[in-house]
Motif scaffolding. Structure first.
Motif, PDB file in Angstrom:
ATOM      1  N   ILE A   1       0.841  -1.200   0.000  1.00  0.00           N
ATOM      2  CA  ILE A   1       0.000   0.000   0.000  1.00  0.00           C
ATOM      3  C   ILE A   1       0.871   1.244   0.000  1.00  0.00           C
ATOM      4  O   ILE A   1       0.573   2.236  -0.682  1.00  0.00           O
ATOM      5  CB  ILE A   1      -0.935   0.003   1.220  1.00  0.00           C
ATOM      6  N   THR A   2       1.971   1.205   0.737  1.00  0.00           N
ATOM      7  CA  THR A   2       2.918   2.324   0.729  1.00  0.00           C
ATOM      8  C   THR A   2       3.490   2.531  -0.668  1.00  0.00           C
ATOM      9  O   THR A   2       3.621   3.669  -1.141  1.00  0.00           O
ATOM     10  CB  THR A   2       4.071   2.054   1.721  1.00  0.00           C
ATOM     11  N   ALA A   3       3.814   1.430  -1.348  1.00  0.00           N
ATOM     12  CA  ALA A   3       4.332   1.514  -2.714  1.00  0.00           C
ATOM     13  C   ALA A   3       3.294   2.123  -3.650  1.00  0.00           C
ATOM     14  O   ALA A   3       3.621   2.962  -4.497  1.00  0.00           O
ATOM     15  CB  ALA A   3       4.747   0.131  -3.209  1.00  0.00           C
ATOM     16  N   LEU A   4       2.021   1.723  -3.511  1.00  0.00           N
ATOM     17  CA  LEU A   4       0.957   2.275  -4.357  1.00  0.00           C
ATOM     18  C   LEU A   4       0.832   3.785  -4.163  1.00  0.00           C
ATOM     19  O   LEU A   4       0.700   4.541  -5.129  1.00  0.00           O
ATOM     20  CB  LEU A   4      -0.376   1.606  -4.032  1.00  0.00           C
ATOM     21  N   SER A   5       0.869   4.229  -2.912  1.00  0.00           N
ATOM     22  CA  SER A   5       0.769   5.664  -2.640  1.00  0.00           C
ATOM     23  C   SER A   5       1.943   6.424  -3.250  1.00  0.00           C
ATOM     24  O   SER A   5       1.776   7.518  -3.798  1.00  0.00           O
ATOM     25  CB  SER A   5       0.714   5.910  -1.123  1.00  0.00           C
ATOM     26  N   THR A   6       3.135   5.828  -3.166  1.00  0.00           N
ATOM     27  CA  THR A   6       4.318   6.447  -3.759  1.00  0.00           C
ATOM     28  C   THR A   6       4.189   6.539  -5.278  1.00  0.00           C
ATOM     29  O   THR A   6       4.523   7.555  -5.885  1.00  0.00           O
ATOM     30  CB  THR A   6       5.579   5.640  -3.397  1.00  0.00           C
ATOM     31  N   VAL A   7       3.691   5.470  -5.880  1.00  0.00           N
ATOM     32  CA  VAL A   7       3.489   5.440  -7.333  1.00  0.00           C
ATOM     33  C   VAL A   7       2.496   6.505  -7.763  1.00  0.00           C
ATOM     34  O   VAL A   7       2.711   7.214  -8.754  1.00  0.00           O
ATOM     35  CB  VAL A   7       3.008   4.036  -7.780  1.00  0.00           C
ATOM     36  N   LEU A   8       1.399   6.638  -7.026  1.00  0.00           N
ATOM     37  CA  LEU A   8       0.394   7.647  -7.365  1.00  0.00           C
ATOM     38  C   LEU A   8       0.992   9.050  -7.285  1.00  0.00           C
ATOM     39  O   LEU A   8       0.727   9.900  -8.138  1.00  0.00           O
ATOM     40  CB  LEU A   8      -0.806   7.530  -6.414  1.00  0.00           C
ATOM     41  N   GLY A   9       1.801   9.293  -6.249  1.00  0.00           N
ATOM     42  CA  GLY A   9       2.444  10.596  -6.119  1.00  0.00           C
ATOM     43  C   GLY A   9       3.403  10.881  -7.258  1.00  0.00           C
ATOM     44  O   GLY A   9       3.422  11.982  -7.818  1.00  0.00           O
ATOM     45  N   PHE A  10       4.213   9.879  -7.622  1.00  0.00           N
ATOM     46  CA  PHE A  10       5.158  10.053  -8.732  1.00  0.00           C
ATOM     47  C   PHE A  10       4.418  10.285 -10.039  1.00  0.00           C
ATOM     48  O   PHE A  10       4.774  11.169 -10.826  1.00  0.00           O
ATOM     49  CB  PHE A  10       6.038   8.809  -8.857  1.00  0.00           C
ATOM     50  N   SER A  11       3.380   9.488 -10.275  1.00  0.00           N
ATOM     51  CA  SER A  11       2.644   9.576 -11.540  1.00  0.00           C
ATOM     52  C   SER A  11       1.996  10.940 -11.720  1.00  0.00           C
ATOM     53  O   SER A  11       2.077  11.553 -12.785  1.00  0.00           O
ATOM     54  CB  SER A  11       1.584   8.473 -11.606  1.00  0.00           C
ATOM     55  N   VAL A  12       1.327  11.422 -10.662  1.00  0.00           N
ATOM     56  CA  VAL A  12       0.648  12.711 -10.796  1.00  0.00           C
ATOM     57  C   VAL A  12       1.657  13.844 -10.920  1.00  0.00           C
ATOM     58  O   VAL A  12       1.402  14.834 -11.618  1.00  0.00           O
ATOM     59  CB  VAL A  12      -0.315  12.937  -9.606  1.00  0.00           C
ATOM     60  N   HIS A  13       2.808  13.700 -10.280  1.00  0.00           N
ATOM     61  CA  HIS A  13       3.855  14.728 -10.421  1.00  0.00           C
ATOM     62  C   HIS A  13       4.320  14.810 -11.863  1.00  0.00           C
ATOM     63  O   HIS A  13       4.469  15.904 -12.426  1.00  0.00           O
ATOM     64  CB  HIS A  13       5.030  14.390  -9.504  1.00  0.00           C
ATOM     65  N   ASP A  14       4.561  13.656 -12.466  1.00  0.00           N
ATOM     66  CA  ASP A  14       5.008  13.624 -13.859  1.00  0.00           C
ATOM     67  C   ASP A  14       3.930  14.188 -14.786  1.00  0.00           C
ATOM     68  O   ASP A  14       4.232  14.920 -15.740  1.00  0.00           O
ATOM     69  CB  ASP A  14       5.332  12.182 -14.255  1.00  0.00           C
ATOM     70  N   THR A  15       2.672  13.854 -14.506  1.00  0.00           N
ATOM     71  CA  THR A  15       1.562  14.361 -15.323  1.00  0.00           C
ATOM     72  C   THR A  15       1.439  15.871 -15.207  1.00  0.00           C
ATOM     73  O   THR A  15       1.211  16.567 -16.202  1.00  0.00           O
ATOM     74  CB  THR A  15       0.238  13.690 -14.890  1.00  0.00           C
ATOM     75  N   ILE A  16       1.595  16.397 -13.991  1.00  0.00           N
ATOM     76  CA  ILE A  16       1.490  17.841 -13.778  1.00  0.00           C
ATOM     77  C   ILE A  16       2.578  18.593 -14.532  1.00  0.00           C
ATOM     78  O   ILE A  16       2.344  19.682 -15.076  1.00  0.00           O
ATOM     79  CB  ILE A  16       1.529  18.165 -12.272  1.00  0.00           C
ATOM     80  N   VAL A  17       3.786  18.020 -14.579  1.00  0.00           N
ATOM     81  CA  VAL A  17       4.879  18.661 -15.322  1.00  0.00           C
ATOM     82  C   VAL A  17       4.503  18.816 -16.793  1.00  0.00           C
ATOM     83  O   VAL A  17       4.702  19.875 -17.400  1.00  0.00           O
ATOM     84  CB  VAL A  17       6.183  17.846 -15.182  1.00  0.00           C
ATOM     85  N   VAL A  18       3.935  17.760 -17.372  1.00  0.00           N
ATOM     86  CA  VAL A  18       3.521  17.811 -18.781  1.00  0.00           C
ATOM     87  C   VAL A  18       2.366  18.791 -18.955  1.00  0.00           C
ATOM     88  O   VAL A  18       2.361  19.618 -19.877  1.00  0.00           O
ATOM     89  CB  VAL A  18       3.125  16.410 -19.286  1.00  0.00           C
ATOM     90  N   PHE A  19       1.375  18.724 -18.069  1.00  0.00           N
ATOM     91  CA  PHE A  19       0.219  19.620 -18.141  1.00  0.00           C
ATOM     92  C   PHE A  19       0.653  21.082 -18.020  1.00  0.00           C
ATOM     93  O   PHE A  19       0.106  21.966 -18.690  1.00  0.00           O
ATOM     94  CB  PHE A  19      -0.779  19.284 -17.032  1.00  0.00           C
ATOM     95  N   ASP A  20       1.623  21.322 -17.146  1.00  0.00           N
ATOM     96  CA  ASP A  20       2.086  22.696 -16.952  1.00  0.00           C
ATOM     97  C   ASP A  20       2.743  23.227 -18.218  1.00  0.00           C
ATOM     98  O   ASP A  20       2.589  24.412 -18.559  1.00  0.00           O
ATOM     99  CB  ASP A  20       3.069  22.752 -15.788  1.00  0.00           C
ATOM    100  N   ARG A  21       3.469  22.358 -18.911  1.00  0.00           N
ATOM    101  CA  ARG A  21       4.093  22.795 -20.177  1.00  0.00           C
ATOM    102  C   ARG A  21       3.012  23.091 -21.216  1.00  0.00           C
ATOM    103  O   ARG A  21       3.145  24.040 -21.993  1.00  0.00           O
ATOM    104  CB  ARG A  21       5.030  21.704 -20.694  1.00  0.00           C
ATOM    105  N   ILE A  22       1.941  22.300 -21.232  1.00  0.00           N
ATOM    106  CA  ILE A  22       0.823  22.558 -22.150  1.00  0.00           C
ATOM    107  C   ILE A  22       0.186  23.904 -21.822  1.00  0.00           C
ATOM    108  O   ILE A  22      -0.117  24.705 -22.711  1.00  0.00           O
ATOM    109  CB  ILE A  22      -0.225  21.432 -22.061  1.00  0.00           C
TER     110      ILE A  22
END
Length: 299
Positions: free
Chosen positions: A191-212
């Motif tokens: 469960i800790t790994a899942l939470s970490t993955v969700l945090g990493f994924s949304v961070h990466d998505t936000i970086v792309v969205f911010d560039r858009i």
């Protein structure tokens, strides 16, 4: 320029294929929950080099423990997981190991009742739902001024949420497969790994969205929305891949040399990091374009 957005249907098909396999295993076989969620007892024993797993399994079976979970941890150490034990049952297993190997010794013992396990399962589910909710609210607020026609602020949040669901289901699917063929259990570390993955994924998505968003401010109206998104994704592609690659290399080293106790925690992180990088580039941003073209009847 590399056309990512124009080929989005190919990436959608790949994701659907992977998710279909994972969901099939999840629905048919489910996940193997460890004692953190089901309750039970775990013991670790150090034995001599002559002791075999077959001997250990035979002795436990004779005590009435059918199909006990036995893992070899290395350095002549065994981890035994069975149903919750009473004090007398615990002593009996120690005596059984003494029968197999007089010099064996118990290194650790832990026991979790079914009530605590059920409570942990409920709290883990609640925490995951809470993470999803806050992520959608945060992205919707952050990109409230990044509208382009029908692509309203909430669309950015939903696109990120779908990408997160994609990553979550990929990891769950992989562990459903591992549980079926390799008897891999999930625990609170998972469960800790899942939470970490969700945090990493949304961070990466936000970086792309911010560039858009930045490109919309500069080139809004001068190029199509599809071209704007494609250029933005390509401009952040190297950054996303480089960040993920360096992280995954460290995790692979931990997977190989970090020991049995964190092996599947690290594996969940690796699968999630790869899936998160893929979804932020090939799922989240293309979904914005798919929504735009659908609403403008060009899909």
């Amino acid at each position: 320029m590399y056309q990512i957005i124009h080929k989005r249907k190919i990436f959608y098909f790949l994701s659907v294929a992977l998710l279909t396999v994972g969901l099939a295993f999840l629905v048919i076989f489910g996940l193997r929950f460890g004692i953190d969620f089901t309750g039970g007892s775990t013991m670790e024993f150090e034995v001599s080099a002559d002791t075999t797993q077959t001997q250990v399994e035979s002795e436990l079976t004779s005590l009435g423990y059918s199909n006990p979970e036995i893992r070899v941890l290395g350095n002549n150490t065994y981890r035994i997981t069975v149903r919750e034990l009473s004090q007398d049952q615990h002593v009996a297993i120690i005596a059984a190991f003494q029968t197999i190997d007089p010099v064996s010794q118990e290194l650790s013992y832990s026991s979790i009742g079914p009530t605590i396990g059920s409570e942990l399962k409920s709290k883990s589910l609640f925490a995951t739902i809470l993470v999803f909710s806050f992520i959608v609210l945060y992205i919707s607020w952050t990109f409230r001024k990044a509208s382009w026609g029908p692509v309203r602020p909430w669309v950015w949040g939903v696109a990120a949420l779908l990408a997160l669901f994609h990553d979550l289901l990929i990891v769950l699917g992989v562990f459903a497969i591992l549980g079926k063929f390799f008897q891999v259990n999930i625990d609170t570390l998972f469960i800790t790994a899942l939470s970490t993955v969700l945090g990493f994924s949304v961070h990466d998505t936000i970086v792309v969205f911010d560039r858009i968003r930045e490109r919309i401010k500069i080139h809004g109206g001068k190029e199509s929305f599809e071209d704007t998104v494609n250029v933005s994704v390509v401009e952040t592609l190297i950054r996303s891949l480089a960040t993920s690659l360096t992280t995954v290399l460290v995790l692979v080293a931990l997977l190989l040399f970090g020991g049995e106790s964190i092996r599947y925690f690290v594996l969940a992180l690796i699968v999630g990091m790869i899936s998160g990088t893929y979804s932020s580039i090939y799922i989240a941003s293309p979904l914005l374009v798919s929504w735009y073209t659908y609403k403008t009847k060009k899909f």
